[in-house]
Design an enzyme around this catalytic site. Sequence first.
Site, PDB file in Angstrom:
ATOM      1  N   ALA A 178      38.354  35.893  45.308  1.00  0.00           N
ATOM      2  CA  ALA A 178      38.714  37.166  44.686  1.00  0.00           C
ATOM      3  C   ALA A 178      39.076  38.149  45.782  1.00  0.00           C
ATOM      4  O   ALA A 178      38.529  38.101  46.883  1.00  0.00           O
ATOM      5  CB  ALA A 178      37.537  37.690  43.861  1.00  0.00           C
ATOM      6  N   TYR A 179      39.992  39.054  45.467  1.00  0.00           N
ATOM      7  CA  TYR A 179      40.509  40.002  46.458  1.00  0.00           C
ATOM      8  C   TYR A 179      39.972  41.401  46.201  1.00  0.00           C
ATOM      9  O   TYR A 179      40.093  41.930  45.103  1.00  0.00           O
ATOM     10  CB  TYR A 179      42.040  39.968  46.462  1.00  0.00           C
ATOM     11  CG  TYR A 179      42.497  38.677  47.075  1.00  0.00           C
ATOM     12  CD1 TYR A 179      42.774  38.588  48.427  1.00  0.00           C
ATOM     13  CD2 TYR A 179      42.534  37.512  46.323  1.00  0.00           C
ATOM     14  CE1 TYR A 179      43.114  37.387  49.020  1.00  0.00           C
ATOM     15  CE2 TYR A 179      42.871  36.297  46.897  1.00  0.00           C
ATOM     16  CZ  TYR A 179      43.160  36.246  48.247  1.00  0.00           C
ATOM     17  OH  TYR A 179      43.474  35.058  48.830  1.00  0.00           O
TER      18      TYR A 179
END
Length: 157
Positions: A27-28
């Site tokens: 996830a960013y």
Amino acid sequence: MEIERKYLISHIPFDIAGYPFHQIEQAYLSTAPVVRVRQEDDTYYLTYKSKGLMAREEYNLPLTKESYEHLRSKADGRILTKKRYLIPMEGTEYTIELDIFLGEYEGLKLAEVEFPSEEAAHAFVPPEWFGREVTFTGEYQNSRLALAEKLVLKTKE
């Protein structure tokens, strides 16, 4: 320093079932600069990546599962899931990291090869089964995939 080239894959001409693999979820938290959290099997870490396409700085910091889950909840965009196969490249010291995406990007297959130098990366001749190179377009960077509205899979050359 991470130096790699990336290719779209439309067809894998051999059975990958016998090769080792990792289950990955990432996830960013930011895409400029790139800051992501990743679970790779039972290992968790936070990664910072500088700007760049083929070569860029990359730093990994270990996380606990609890820290990972907390940070994952703060992610921008979608959480990416994939199975990464590690395939030794015959006749070379290189390993092909073949990502088979799951979830929203099911059907997307990308191969990455990492190199010890930019000279080695430029001299690389990909196997015939590799498709279109996407290293220098940036369109298939995972940080972009996480935020993309809709990806049109263009695996043909």
